[in-house]
Write an enzyme that holds these catalytic residues in place. Structure first.
Site, PDB file in Angstrom:
ATOM      1  CD  GLU A 180      80.395  30.428   5.884  1.00  0.00           C
ATOM      2  OE1 GLU A 180      79.190  30.733   5.678  1.00  0.00           O
ATOM      3  OE2 GLU A 180      80.999  29.568   5.239  1.00  0.00           O
ATOM      4  CG  HIS A 183      86.738  31.164   1.133  1.00  0.00           C
ATOM      5  ND1 HIS A 183      87.473  30.050   1.507  1.00  0.00           N
ATOM      6  CD2 HIS A 183      85.644  31.174   1.917  1.00  0.00           C
ATOM      7  CE1 HIS A 183      86.851  29.420   2.493  1.00  0.00           C
ATOM      8  NE2 HIS A 183      85.730  30.077   2.752  1.00  0.00           N
TER       9      HIS A 183
END
Length: 307
Positions: A181, A90
């Site tokens: 994550e 990202h």
């Protein structure tokens, strides 16, 4: 005698087909590497299938790679498959280490952190890179996966909408819970309720069983690297078992990419925010349960120094 009604156990062994991308090479410095100006790192080279596919040397490097992957899958035993994974990190988010244990302040919120203007610009660079590579014959991703955290959902949207890639109009990636994550502790890595993400990205598709509330975030413990590796073995095994496509895009996080590279036997390669790394992965389905090795416990909250 085995129970005929019992589901047989199996596992996948993953490995990287090296020599395809510059990121595979030990001589490539991750800190200086620019995927956008190097065709995603594609190495100019011959493939064993070139004589069959391109006897007159008229095809592009990407076209020859796509055919090579097709040939690998065509000639492999039924329990082996090859997939080209485009792993995208990202763009830059508003969160950082100093703020990661808080929800926000008067100006910013980093719970399930959003992208900064820089992060949006980084995703636009990815979009422009795909457009440039389409002209060079890059194989279009056939499946798109995205982490449910909003910085990834937005990165994927900016990266792929109006890119010219097949299957992106409308852009409907599959949201995968395990693609997140490193879990726990940091509020920037806790996710919003499904209804919030769904309202922001109404075209996105959520995998079966995706819960309304975040069931994975733990406020006082942080997932260890080895535990994260086990999570990504499970994720990749699910994808290899359920997705028959050979070119996949996964928009995710730095820790996630670190684990994916580790479990597929790729060398360590650190991505900047907004970076992309392609990896050609061989997945071999084997009978029985795989060995997980030593899995470290999750880490407790660190003691923060007082100002």
């Amino acid at each position: 005698m085995a129970n005929p009604n019992q589901t047989p156990q199996f596992h996948y062994h993953f490995s990287t087909v090296t020599g395809i991308f510059l990121q595979d090479e030990e001589t490539t410095d991750a800190s200086k590497f620019d995927f956008a100006s190097t065709d995603f790192g594609l190495i100019p080279r011959a493939y064993p299938s070139d004589a069959e596919f391109d006897p007159n040397n008229g095809k592009t490097q990407w076209e020859r790679l796509a055919y090579y992957i097709e040939a690998l899958n065509r000639h492999s035993p039924p329990d082996t498959q090859y997939k080209l994974l485009f792993l995208g990190r990202h763009g830059q988010g508003v969160h950082n280490c100093h703020y990661s244990l808080l929800n926000g302040d008067d100006d910013l919120t980093w719970f399930d952190a959003l992208l900064t203007d820089v992060g949006i610009s980084q995703a636009r660079t990815v979009n422009e890179t795909w457009k440039a590579q389409i002209k060079k014959g890059i194989p279009h991703p056939q499946s798109y996966y995205v982490s449910p955290l909003r910085r990834c959902c937005e990165t994927a949207r900016v990266s792929f909408e109006e890119s010219g890639l097949r299957g992106t109009e409308p852009f409907q990636p599959l949201v995968k819970e395990l693609l997140r994550e490193t879990l726990g502790l940091h509020t920037c890595d806790a996710r919003s309720p499904k209804s919030v993400v769904e309202a922001a990205y109404p075209k996105y598709v959520f995998e079966d069983g995706f819960s309304e509330e975040d069931r994975l975030h733990v406020p006082d413990l942080r997932e260890s690297d080895s535990a994260r590796d086990v999570r990504f073995i499970e994720l990749l095994s699910d994808i290899f078992a359920s997705d028959g496509n050979s070119v996949l895009s996964l928009t995710t996080h730095s820790g996630a990419i670190m684990s994916i590279l580790h479990v597929v036997g790729h060398r360590k390669f650190t991505l900047e925010t907004g970076g992309v790394i392609p990896v050609l992965v061989r997945g071999e389905r084997k009978e029985g349960k795989g060995e997980k090795g030593v899995v470290e416990p999750w880490w407790p909250k660190p003691e923060c120094p007082k100002n």
